[in-house]
Design a protein around this motif. Structure first.
Motif, PDB file in Angstrom:
ATOM      1  N   LEU A   1     -10.133 -10.736  48.203  1.00  0.00           N
ATOM      2  CA  LEU A   1     -11.553 -10.511  47.928  1.00  0.00           C
ATOM      3  C   LEU A   1     -12.101  -9.715  49.107  1.00  0.00           C
ATOM      4  O   LEU A   1     -12.190 -10.218  50.227  1.00  0.00           O
ATOM      5  CB  LEU A   1     -12.303 -11.836  47.788  1.00  0.00           C
ATOM      6  CG  LEU A   1     -13.827 -11.724  47.600  1.00  0.00           C
ATOM      7  CD1 LEU A   1     -14.143 -11.069  46.263  1.00  0.00           C
ATOM      8  CD2 LEU A   1     -14.490 -13.087  47.698  1.00  0.00           C
ATOM      9  N   GLY A   2     -12.421  -8.454  48.863  1.00  0.00           N
ATOM     10  CA  GLY A   2     -12.892  -7.590  49.938  1.00  0.00           C
ATOM     11  C   GLY A   2     -14.373  -7.293  49.831  1.00  0.00           C
ATOM     12  O   GLY A   2     -14.904  -7.123  48.733  1.00  0.00           O
TER      13      GLY A   2
ATOM     14  N   LEU B   1     -10.617  -6.010  39.717  1.00  0.00           N
ATOM     15  CA  LEU B   1     -11.955  -6.066  39.143  1.00  0.00           C
ATOM     16  C   LEU B   1     -12.820  -5.029  39.833  1.00  0.00           C
ATOM     17  O   LEU B   1     -12.925  -5.029  41.062  1.00  0.00           O
ATOM     18  CB  LEU B   1     -12.580  -7.454  39.332  1.00  0.00           C
ATOM     19  CG  LEU B   1     -12.165  -8.542  38.347  1.00  0.00           C
ATOM     20  CD1 LEU B   1     -10.744  -8.998  38.623  1.00  0.00           C
ATOM     21  CD2 LEU B   1     -13.122  -9.736  38.437  1.00  0.00           C
ATOM     22  N   PRO B   2     -13.414  -4.140  39.082  1.00  0.00           N
ATOM     23  CA  PRO B   2     -14.322  -3.166  39.684  1.00  0.00           C
ATOM     24  C   PRO B   2     -15.578  -3.862  40.179  1.00  0.00           C
ATOM     25  O   PRO B   2     -15.767  -5.059  39.958  1.00  0.00           O
ATOM     26  CB  PRO B   2     -14.614  -2.210  38.528  1.00  0.00           C
ATOM     27  CG  PRO B   2     -14.417  -3.045  37.304  1.00  0.00           C
ATOM     28  CD  PRO B   2     -13.305  -4.003  37.630  1.00  0.00           C
ATOM     29  N   LEU B   3     -16.435  -3.118  40.836  1.00  0.00           N
ATOM     30  CA  LEU B   3     -17.673  -3.683  41.366  1.00  0.00           C
ATOM     31  C   LEU B   3     -18.509  -4.231  40.206  1.00  0.00           C
ATOM     32  O   LEU B   3     -18.977  -3.504  39.349  1.00  0.00           O
ATOM     33  CB  LEU B   3     -18.458  -2.599  42.107  1.00  0.00           C
ATOM     34  CG  LEU B   3     -19.771  -3.024  42.747  1.00  0.00           C
ATOM     35  CD1 LEU B   3     -19.514  -4.089  43.800  1.00  0.00           C
ATOM     36  CD2 LEU B   3     -20.460  -1.824  43.377  1.00  0.00           C
ATOM     37  N   THR B   4     -18.706  -5.535  40.178  1.00  0.00           N
ATOM     38  CA  THR B   4     -19.438  -6.175  39.076  1.00  0.00           C
ATOM     39  C   THR B   4     -20.317  -7.279  39.612  1.00  0.00           C
ATOM     40  O   THR B   4     -20.184  -7.736  40.749  1.00  0.00           O
ATOM     41  CB  THR B   4     -18.477  -6.786  38.044  1.00  0.00           C
ATOM     42  OG1 THR B   4     -17.724  -7.814  38.688  1.00  0.00           O
ATOM     43  CG2 THR B   4     -17.525  -5.760  37.470  1.00  0.00           C
ATOM     44  N   ASP B   5     -21.223  -7.743  38.764  1.00  0.00           N
ATOM     45  CA  ASP B   5     -22.072  -8.878  39.122  1.00  0.00           C
ATOM     46  C   ASP B   5     -21.235 -10.120  39.368  1.00  0.00           C
ATOM     47  O   ASP B   5     -21.585 -10.974  40.177  1.00  0.00           O
ATOM     48  CB  ASP B   5     -23.078  -9.147  37.995  1.00  0.00           C
ATOM     49  CG  ASP B   5     -24.126  -8.050  37.884  1.00  0.00           C
ATOM     50  OD1 ASP B   5     -24.332  -7.335  38.881  1.00  0.00           O
ATOM     51  OD2 ASP B   5     -24.729  -7.921  36.805  1.00  0.00           O
ATOM     52  N   GLN B   6     -20.098 -10.226  38.650  1.00  0.00           N
ATOM     53  CA  GLN B   6     -19.243 -11.396  38.819  1.00  0.00           C
ATOM     54  C   GLN B   6     -18.729 -11.523  40.248  1.00  0.00           C
ATOM     55  O   GLN B   6     -18.680 -12.612  40.817  1.00  0.00           O
ATOM     56  CB  GLN B   6     -18.051 -11.341  37.850  1.00  0.00           C
ATOM     57  CG  GLN B   6     -18.395 -11.690  36.419  1.00  0.00           C
ATOM     58  CD  GLN B   6     -18.772 -10.456  35.618  1.00  0.00           C
ATOM     59  OE1 GLN B   6     -19.077  -9.410  36.185  1.00  0.00           O
ATOM     60  NE2 GLN B   6     -18.773 -10.593  34.298  1.00  0.00           N
TER      61      GLN B   6
ATOM     62  N   VAL C   1     -18.103  -4.912  46.613  1.00  0.00           N
ATOM     63  CA  VAL C   1     -17.207  -6.063  46.520  1.00  0.00           C
ATOM     64  C   VAL C   1     -16.027  -5.697  45.628  1.00  0.00           C
ATOM     65  O   VAL C   1     -16.192  -5.049  44.597  1.00  0.00           O
ATOM     66  CB  VAL C   1     -17.931  -7.298  45.937  1.00  0.00           C
ATOM     67  CG1 VAL C   1     -17.070  -8.537  46.093  1.00  0.00           C
ATOM     68  CG2 VAL C   1     -19.291  -7.493  46.593  1.00  0.00           C
ATOM     69  N   SER C   2     -14.840  -6.105  46.018  1.00  0.00           N
ATOM     70  CA  SER C   2     -13.648  -5.809  45.210  1.00  0.00           C
ATOM     71  C   SER C   2     -12.726  -7.023  45.191  1.00  0.00           C
ATOM     72  O   SER C   2     -12.711  -7.827  46.125  1.00  0.00           O
ATOM     73  CB  SER C   2     -12.883  -4.610  45.782  1.00  0.00           C
ATOM     74  OG  SER C   2     -12.419  -4.903  47.097  1.00  0.00           O
ATOM     75  N   LEU C   3     -11.995  -7.152  44.117  1.00  0.00           N
ATOM     76  CA  LEU C   3     -11.011  -8.223  44.003  1.00  0.00           C
ATOM     77  C   LEU C   3      -9.739  -7.655  43.394  1.00  0.00           C
ATOM     78  O   LEU C   3      -9.782  -7.019  42.338  1.00  0.00           O
ATOM     79  CB  LEU C   3     -11.534  -9.364  43.118  1.00  0.00           C
ATOM     80  CG  LEU C   3     -10.548 -10.504  42.855  1.00  0.00           C
ATOM     81  CD1 LEU C   3     -10.223 -11.244  44.152  1.00  0.00           C
ATOM     82  CD2 LEU C   3     -11.116 -11.486  41.824  1.00  0.00           C
TER      83      LEU C   3
END
Length: 283
Positions: free
Chosen positions: A52-53, A221-226, A257-259
């Motif tokens: 998680l970056g 996961l791209p940059l998302t609200d999640q 944010v990235s995952l």
């Protein structure tokens, strides 16, 4: 001339037929994803890196990284988590340290250490249905498409997979987590994280599938609200103080944010065991 023309026409028809057949035989994106997901469910052995970056304005980059190694026979899981960059100074109780899970007959023994030394080990044991090797229960018969809304090709070996938010979390999941060896604290935090993700709507991911092994090699996961929800929850749980939490959370709302989850084979010759010193030190 007529004979030559006929052969050319026949060759063209053959090529066209072969092309059409090839298109018909090519697996659909959903079928390709389903096959890879079933292979992972039946044989999860491998090395997984969850990262998680976060990239914060004026502060820099940080990450929470969890390396998980899974061995099927004998069943052993080894986990090591760490924080890097600003995350190491912002979070005080983040899930750092090591953990092991190993089948011991009709028990699943879990050893964990959040202090970062070789002395502060704790142990919990969970009852299993029987002493049958856990790997024997791993099958490809799971409905891996449960909760999957759509699978579409994204180019190359990538596929866009969208998961229905309604399937991200259910209170009934907690009983399964406990059975699988999670501690009460881990269950509480995991439930809080998943509930936050669920409230943000459907989850869009990019899944990379290795065509040679027909296994998933990366999930991103791209940059998302999640992802922002996930980062905010972690700071709320593990922040050093209320003041620090407020500052960190305000920056997260402006951050990238990235995952990613990378999946590779265990290095050849690897044999996972729980170190004897861990067993002796566990309370």
């Amino acid at each position: 001339m007529k004979l030559t023309h006929s052969w050319k026409k026949l060759c063209c028809l053959a090529v066209a037929a072969a092309s059409i057949s090839g298109m018909a035989l090519a697996a659909s994106p959903q079928a390709t994803y389903e096959e890879a997901a079933r292979n992972m469910a039946a044989h999860p052995q491998g090395s997984y890196t969850l990262k998680l970056g976060l990239k914060m304005p004026f502060i820099g980059e940080g990450a929470i990284v969890n390396n998980i190694d899974v061995q099927e026979r004998p069943f052993v899981i080894q986990s090591q988590a760490k924080t890097t960059g600003f995350a190491a100074t912002t979070l005080q109780k983040a899930p750092e340290g090591k953990a092991y899970a190993v089948q011991n007959g009709k028990k699943l023994d879990v050893y964990y250490n959040h202090e970062g030394d070789d002395k502060s080990w704790e142990k919990k044991s969970y009852d299993l249905k029987d002493s049958k090797p856990l790997a024997d229960y791993l099958t490809a018969s799971h409905n891996v498409l449960a909760g999957v809304k759509t699978v579409t090709a994204a180019g190359g070996n990538d596929y866009n997979v969208v998961f229905d938010a309604a399937h991200i979390y259910s209170p009934a999941d907690q009983a399964l987590w406990k059975k699988n060896g999670m501690t009460d604290e881990q269950i509480r935090v995991t439930a809080k994280v998943l509930q936050g993700l669920q409230q943000c709507g459907d989850l869009s991911t990019v899944v990379t599938i290795d065509p040679a092994t027909k296994r998933i090699s990366r999930i991103s996961l791209p940059l998302t609200d999640q992802l922002r929800s996930l980062a905010l929850t972690l700071v709320d749980e593990y922040g050093r103080s209320d003041a620090d939490k407020a500052v960190a959370q305000s920056f997260i709302k402006l951050s990238e944010v990235s995952l990613t989850i990378d999946c590779t084979a265990l290095p050849q010759g690897t044999t996972l065991t729980v170190p004897e010193k861990v067993i002796k030190a566990a309370k």
